[in-house]
Design a protein around this motif. Structure first.
Motif, PDB file in Angstrom:
ATOM      1  N   GLU A 114       9.965  -8.188  15.892  1.00  0.00           N
ATOM      2  CA  GLU A 114      10.403  -7.063  15.398  1.00  0.00           C
ATOM      3  C   GLU A 114      10.480  -7.320  13.891  1.00  0.00           C
ATOM      4  O   GLU A 114      11.176  -7.304  13.481  1.00  0.00           O
ATOM      5  N   ARG A 153       1.795  -3.628  19.110  1.00  0.00           N
ATOM      6  CA  ARG A 153       1.771  -4.940  19.516  1.00  0.00           C
ATOM      7  C   ARG A 153       2.865  -5.306  20.463  1.00  0.00           C
ATOM      8  O   ARG A 153       3.900  -4.972  20.904  1.00  0.00           O
ATOM      9  N   ARG A 168       4.749  -6.924  14.456  1.00  0.00           N
ATOM     10  CA  ARG A 168       5.281  -5.285  15.343  1.00  0.00           C
ATOM     11  C   ARG A 168       5.916  -4.547  15.025  1.00  0.00           C
ATOM     12  O   ARG A 168       6.858  -5.184  14.407  1.00  0.00           O
TER      13      ARG A 168
END
Length: 1064
Positions: A93, A120, A129
């Motif tokens: 992330e 995503r 993401r």
């Protein structure tokens, strides 16, 4: 139990060289109102410390913070290179910097406008993401700080989307080169030039068209279903396996993926054998047979598959170039067939049965003429593999630029083009008679055509006498010569080249498809033993190991060297795959999940269901035993995957349908009145974290098992606790509430738990062992919960075990030890895997403790797991003192039906009057027999009204002494003041009022000690304290003295509604 505060996971180091921030987890509403802004803090940690420390937290799933600690905060890194949090989320992330910005709205805000990066998957390789601001950030103005320049290291996430650019040099194909060309080459396979004339010779061109049309119906419906599925989200590599597994789940996908990959590997052998047959025919014409026809096919086939393997291993780019060259040759060869049928036949061709387009020959070839035991469906089984190339493009979906656009367009267009081509070429083959001698002297004199009759009338009318074929086997004609297309064409060598092209291109496509599908299956780690084949090589992640395995399978089937034997083997496998693709589309449509939004609209759920049924029916008609074998393999693999429970969640339509079914069933139950015969114990168990009181949960699980509802209420770590329940195979729901007190939370749960009829009817909790040392509010809260349960008409169960139920302090000690041990190793960068603490016994001695504490902890751990073990031969003693509707009798009976308690006999103890012992026993025996409840013995206690002995009474008096007012010995004024200052204390008047009930509890304990000391489990009717009349401490003293110094004891009180009946 429901705690005053909801606490999150323990603080943990997450990544290296990244700043840390603190995140509030699970705070209550009351806390949120008074929460101060938390200042961000940061620190650095070495990479080796991070990896080892994080691993220990994942492996030590027993550690959990509980109790009345302040709110915990979880250190979270917003770097793209975060490590796994153990739940398969949070990887890769990328947290954007969180300061307020001037947005499109014209003012400073933390809100962000919609962006694809927020949607995503974790570890996406097409871009980092982004994580949108959380609701807490916006609601609490709780700022988070991050660092720009994240390394964005992607995680190995199986759902990562495909890169849209080509910066890494990987080869990506468009819809024409990647799907249309590949599908056409695979469909124009060995059947086009080698078996199509034979199919029309056997079935006639009437049924021959039906064979082609039926194949096209199956493939077209499947193509429509596949188009809908593959346009419902990003498609990755894996072809049919990927489509089915993401639609129906890993159980279906895992079973069909293995079968489909195997079918493609066998298809390589089929196409190579077809190629080898053509080469052997050429060798035979030139008298150049090496050994014999059968062994020559094997030799040529093995050499060919080695060359194809070399092209495949060289990479997709070389394979694609080879496919284009083969396509050009194939198109020229097809055109050559149509040109040849228009060129007037030579005498040699006529002797072999070719007479150009002639109406009489067409009419003679119209009806079927099945020979050698062939039937319509056996002929269909041999032809159908020609239609199986429709998934050639889908099988390399990971190598396409835009699979969502390319697959529907390329696949459906390929089906249309190849279907028309097959019909055209097949009708061209209908210009050849079924039998011909090949002898140019077998002519009939002019004018003798009137004598023509029999099976070769059309040829006879053309001046040729093939009547000898009725007696002797002929070598020519559509029924006898597999090289009819070569003879019909304008230039024979082009057909030979076209045959080579068709067979080799199809073999090459299958040789690429099988490893690609197999690699996708292995990457998902559904079959752990096959993980070895998941590794890829090179810029295109080529499955070299899969190529070698496919090569071995292909060679094994090439040894058979008979095309008509190999073709039916794979027909059923491909049909099974098509059936599941169609069913996947139907199932997803039927579920009506909001997530089912395919961009391709030209499909129908009922048409997909028809396609699935059609595929299944055709499987049985082709070969019933092969169909049964295919389904047996599928079912075996399905059961295997189901039992193994792979740790994946793809949001399948199976989950959606399960949810819809559950809601519908729950709604249907609301319209049905409860009936005593259908009563099931549905327990609400106040466990806190389930691992803290395992004995309580284990006993509740024995009551509900797979047939009732068990809800455990936790105070922290919701997801972690549910994972623990699943790991221990405890089928229970969990819930937690934000509340200011234990009683308030339980009261909320008592009123709001469950849906419709699916709601708990029994409150189950542990005995408050520390009531004598606890503060007054704690005792009042505990007794208040019992009163609330009675008020809401819940059955109530209280479990007491001498050693206690709560082992949270042992679990905490274990966690502390694990953390300390791991940090010590992290400082030296030694990554040592923590062993899993399967036995809590070990944890009691891991930290320095006195010998007495160690012994106590060992006993407590042993007691806490008592109900996880099979109970030895013994008794369950049921002291059914009061009729509460039968719950006190039903629950122990249910226990005796479980495997763990099957060796325990149930003894019933009831109160009786002196002089009526036998009569009372007879009445109870009659009642139990009507209830159909087995028992070992019935004991009637006729001396229950006797006063307890002095020692027992002294024990009770000592128990309540600290909580007595003793107002009787004081003046009236002082007594009133004491009652006003200590309203919770036990007054003398109260003791006098309830003297008989108090005596009963003390006396019952004596009788329990006398009769049930050796029981495995004791069940006793719970005394009820009248609300507002009996003080909380007196009631706790009743429960304490009643169950003191006994084996595991359950106090049970039903809601006084019948749960047993003797009516049918």
């Amino acid at each position: 139990m429901v705690s005053q505060k909801l606490c999150g996971p323990e603080d943990a180091a997450r990544t290296s060289e990244t700043y840390r921030v603190l995140r509030v987890v699970g705070r209550t509403a009351a806390q949120r109102r008074g929460q101060e802004v938390i200042k961000p803090g940061w620190q650095k940690a070495s990479r080796c410390e991070e990896s080892v420390f994080t691993a220990s937290l994942m492996e030590n799933d027993a550690y959990d913070r509980i109790g009345d600690e302040p709110p915990n905060y979880e250190e979270t890194s917003f770097s793209g290179g975060t490590t796994s949090n153990g739940n398969g989320t949070g990887n890769g992330e990328h947290r954007a910097v969180r300061p307020s910005v001037v947005s499109a709205f014209g003012h400073d805000t933390l809100d962000r406008v919609p962006n694809i990066d927020f949607y995503r998957n974790a570890g996406s390789v097409s871009g980092n993401r982004a994580v949108r601001p959380s609701l807490q950030e916006l609601h609490d103005v709780f700022q988070k700080v991050s660092v720009e320049g994240s390394d964005g290291t992607p995680s190995d996430d199986v759902e990562s989307v495909i890169p849209l650019d080509n910066k890494d040099g990987t080869v990506r194909f468009g819809w024409i080169k990647g799907v249309l060309v590949r599908c056409m080459l695979n469909i124009w396979g060995v059947m086009l030039f080698i078996r199509l004339s034979w199919v029309f010779g056997q079935a006639g061109w009437g049924l021959g068209i039906v064979v082609i049309a039926l194949s096209c119906v199956v493939t077209t419906v499947t193509g429509l279903s596949m188009s809908a599925i593959c346009t419902n989200g990003v498609v990755r590599g894996g072809g049919a396996y990927y489509l089915i597994s993401r639609s129906l789940g890993p159980e279906f996908g895992g079973s069909i993926g293995l079968i489909f990959a195997f079918a493609n590997a066998v298809a390589v052998a089929m196409y190579v054998v077809g190629f080898a047959e053509t080469v052997v025919d050429l060798l035979k014409e030139n008298d150049a047979i090496m050994i014999d026809e059968l062994n020559d096919i094997r030799i040529i086939g093995c050499i060919s598959v080695v060359l194809l393997l070399g092209i495949s291993v060289a990479g997709m780019e070389w394979e694609a170039k080879a496919q284009i060259g083969l396509l050009i040759i194939l198109l020229v060869a097809i055109a050559n067939v149509f040109v040849g049928t228009g060129i007037p036949a030579s005498t040699d061709k006529k002797s072999k049965g070719f007479f150009n387009y002639d109406a009489k020959i067409f009419m003679e070839n119209l009806p079927p003429d099945f020979r050698d035991g062939e039937t319509f469906f056996s002929v269909f089984a041999i032809f159908f593999p020609a239609a199986t190339g429709i998934l050639a493009g889908a099988n390399i979906s990971g190598d396409l630029k835009d699979p969502q656009d390319a697959l529907p367009k390329g696949t459906l267009l390929a089906i249309l083009i190849t279907g028309v081509t097959y019909l055209g070429v097949a009708l061209s083959a209908a210009t050849v008679v079924r039998d011909a001698t090949g002898n140019i002297n077998d002519t009939i004199a002019t004018g003798m055509e009137m004598l023509c009759n029999g099976t070769n009338t059309a040829a006879c009318e053309q001046g040729w006498n093939f009547s000898s074929c009725d007696v002797n086997s002929c070598k020519f004609g559509s029924m006898n010569n597999f090289q009819v297309m070569t003879m019909v064409s304008g230039f024979g060598p082009l057909i030979t080249a076209g045959t080579f092209s068709a067979t080799l291109s199809s073999a090459l496509a299958s040789l690429v498809s099988a490893p690609k599908v197999f690699q996708a299956l292995c990457k998902d780690n559904i079959y752990t033993a096959l993980k070895f084949f998941a590794k890829g090589h090179g810029k295109n992640n080529e499955p070299i190991r899969g190529y070698v395995l496919t090569f071995i399978i292909a060679v094994a089937f090439i040894i058979i060297a008979d095309l008509n034997v190999i073709a039916p083997i794979i027909s059923n496998f491909f049909l099974a795959s098509y059936a599941l693709i169609n069913f996947s589309c139907f199932h997803a449509s039927y579920a009506k999940s909001p997530g089912w939004r395919p961009a391709y609209r030209y499909y129908n759920m009922w048409l997909s269901l028809f396609g699935a049924v059609l595929c299944c029916g055709v499987m049985f008609v082709i070969n019933w035993w092969a169909a049964l074998l295919t389904y047996a393999i599928e079912i075996f693999l399905y059961v295997y995957v189901t039992v193994k429970k792979p740790n994946v969640n793809w949001g399948s339509s199976t989950q959606a349908v399960t949810f819809v079914s559950a809601v519908n069933n729950a709604l249907s139950l609301t319209g049905v009145e409860d009936h005593v015969k259908n009563f099931r114990p549905q327990c609400m168990v106040l466990t806190g974290a389930p691992k803290n009181r395992p004995a309580l949960l284990d006993l509740a699980h024995c009551f509900t098992k797979n047939y009732g509802l068990c809800l455990t209420y936790v105070n922290a770590g919701m997801e972690k606790n549910q994972m623990w329940l699943n790991k221990k195979k405890r089928k229970a729901f969990y819930a937690a509430v934000a509340c200011d007190s234990f009683r308030q939370g339980t009261e909320i749960l008592l009123q709001a738990s469950g849906l419709g009829r699916l709601k708990p009817n029994i409150l189950m909790m542990g005995f408050k062992k520390d009531w004598r040392t606890a503060d007054t509010a704690g005792v009042q809260s505990y007794v208040g919960i019992l009163h609330d349960a009675f008020d809401f008409e819940y059955g109530t169960v209280v479990l007491r075990m001498n050693q206690g139920l709560d082992i949270s302090h042992i679990i905490k000690a274990q966690g502390e030890y694990a953390r300390t041990h791991t940090r010590t190793h992290a400082r030296t960068c030694i990554k040592q895997k923590q062993s899993e603490y399967s036995s809590l016994r070990a944890s009691s001695v891991t930290t320095p403790q006195s010998p007495q504490v160690v012994v106590v902890n060992e006993r407590l751990v042993s007691t806490s797991t008592q109900f996880q073990r099979k109970q030895g031969k013994g008794t369950i003693d049921v002291w059914w003192m009061f009729d509460d509707g039968g719950l006190t009798l039903l629950l122990p009976y249910i226990l005796t039906t479980r495997k763990k308690f099957k060796d325990c006999k149930m003894r019933i103890f009831i109160a009786g009057q002196p002089g009526r012992v036998e009569q009372d026993r007879h009445e109870m025996k009659s009642l139990l027999e009507k209830f159909r409840i087995k028992y070992a013995d019935i004991h009637v206690i006729d001396d229950i009204t006797q006063n307890p002995n002095s020692n027992s009474w002294k024990m009770f008096e000592d128990m309540i002494e600290p909580f007595r007012l003793h107002e009787g010995s004081k003046s009236t004024t002082l007594a009133e003041a004491l009652r006003k200052d200590n309203p919770w204390k036990i007054s003398d008047a109260e003791l006098d009022t309830f003297e008989e009930k108090t005596n009963l509890q003390v006396r019952l304990n004596e009788l329990l000690q006398e009769n049930s000391r050796a029981a495995n489990l004791i069940i006793v009717s719970m005394p009820i304290a009248r609300l507002g009349s009996v003080s909380d401490h007196l009631y706790m003293a009743w429960l304490d003295i009643l169950t003191k110094n006994l084996p595991p004891t359950m106090l049970i009180r039903g809601n006084h509604k019948s749960v047993l009946t003797f009516y049918s």
